[in-house]
Design an enzyme around this catalytic site. Sequence first.
Site, PDB file in Angstrom:
ATOM      1  N   ARG A 170      36.331  93.112 110.326  1.00 29.03           N
ATOM      2  CA  ARG A 170      35.662  92.324 109.099  1.00 29.03           C
ATOM      3  C   ARG A 170      36.198  90.772 108.986  1.00 29.03           C
ATOM      4  NH1 ARG A 170      33.918  94.522 103.360  1.00 29.03           N
ATOM      5  NH2 ARG A 170      36.274  95.078 103.048  1.00 29.03           N
ATOM      6  N   ASP A 449      40.656  98.872  97.323  1.00 31.85           N
ATOM      7  CA  ASP A 449      40.981  97.523  97.910  1.00 31.85           C
ATOM      8  C   ASP A 449      40.490  96.635  96.555  1.00 31.85           C
ATOM      9  OD1 ASP A 449      38.017  97.667  97.878  1.00 31.85           O
ATOM     10  OD2 ASP A 449      37.880  97.773 100.101  1.00 31.85           O
TER      11      ASP A 449
END
Length: 537
Positions: A170, A449
């Site tokens: 990603r 995160d």
Amino acid sequence: MANDQSYGEGIEFTAEIPEEFERVLTPEAVAFVAKLARLATDRNHELLQARQERQRRIDEGELPDFLPETEEIRESEWTVAPYPEDIADRRVEITGPPDRKMLINALNSGASSYMTDFEDANCPTFRNMLDSQRNLMDAIDETITFDDPKTGRKYELAGRLTELANLMPRPRGWHLFEEHMLVDGKAVPGGVFDFGLYFFHNAKKLLDLGSGPYFYLPKMESHKEARLWNDIFVAAQDELGIPQGTIKATVLIETILATFEMNEILWELREHSAGLNCGRWDYIFSYIKKLRNHDLILPDRAEITMTVPFMRAYSLLTIKTCHRRGTFAMGGMAAQIPVKGDKEQNEKAYAAVYADKEREAKDGHDGTWVAHPGMVATAKEAFDKYMPQPNQIDKQLPDVNPTAEDLLRAPEGHITEKGFRNNISVGIQYMAAWLAGRGAVPVFNLMEDAATAEISRAQVWQWIHHPQGILEDGTEVNEELFDRVMEEELDRIKNEIVGPERFEQDEFEKAAELFSELSKRDEFEEFLTLPGYELIK
């Protein structure tokens, strides 16, 4: 290798390049990235400006809705290009940063794919970004190993790469830039830097292995942003002589605006699409951020589950849209991690993961995400039970037709002191680790995160700045309450959670200062990683 090496006209690096990354930043690879940057950078800035203009209209009262000008794309019948056979079964995908140990563990985990995260689970220091590229190159060369200096344990791949999880990096979102590389005096978009280096070094090797260059794309807010990615894919494949349509990308639907353009996003990427994913944590953050001037106040984060009406509408619409277009609808992240030394909490974590994945499989998702190798088997068990075939793309949902009102309706719930404290503590703990160079951090038995830190500070900002920001006991959420609670939580972090030594090492005071500033300022900061980047670049 240092800055004085000539990479070509208009290309400049603003930081010293360590010698160990020579094979990452080769002149040929850098020239490839520069070519893509020249295609993308100005358009990227225009798209970011369009985001600001859209935000201005929303602030003035406009609510998101399906676009009248693209109705024909939504209403007409079409499908995306066929998917490669090696990603037909994606029932469990694991996510995490591309650091060496995590990369090996993820590939060996038994997951179908590894969403290798250059973005939310990675702190974007220049060294981290280059090290991530090197680690992936070593993994694809099947030479990657890691000797843990703390335990003496040696990590290595459990088999040939084709027998392990598929790699799906990603790259960074359009709002982030790699300010250590300038092309014609302009910072290269972070996503172009990440994608370009990975694709240049690894695409042909992956094809030779019988796999391919597969990606996740984050944070998009419109189909025009997807169009730019598609143009980059076309140019990259042409430049390396790779057939068009070889790249396959899964788009994270993690902004409230993208929900209204799912068909259009798939249309723009139709030759390169591998479906959509429900990026649930960023989605909640985006809801707060985009609708910040509206009276749509969310309750405690713990109460915003995938079963509340607006989240369920979004999830089911993702499944319907993807399956209608012949592609994958991937479920969301289970952030739970195994809890060592606490049997009761450990059992609760596994039960929560199973229940979440059971719901997704029964609804029609084609796969899901977990954050820890220890949760792969539990997620797989749920999908194996309800999805014995590789996917369930043939499962259509004709009766799912959520309206804009359904997708925007704020859920009922409670704003509690416990939730307020948790947001402050989680936000500060994550940001301290991020400032210390770590992007994925276990906090209170969840793998956090940047997305969960964003929810934490966005909720605190929302509750402080809106009259409805009142705790269930009647206490007004204001700056005075914030300051008091933050000091108490900082003291608890120092003395009960991490200890004084790590408290100083990870610069919790600096993290608290940034969290406080972002929570109390009148103007909402678009992403905490933008001012954060200024402190670590």
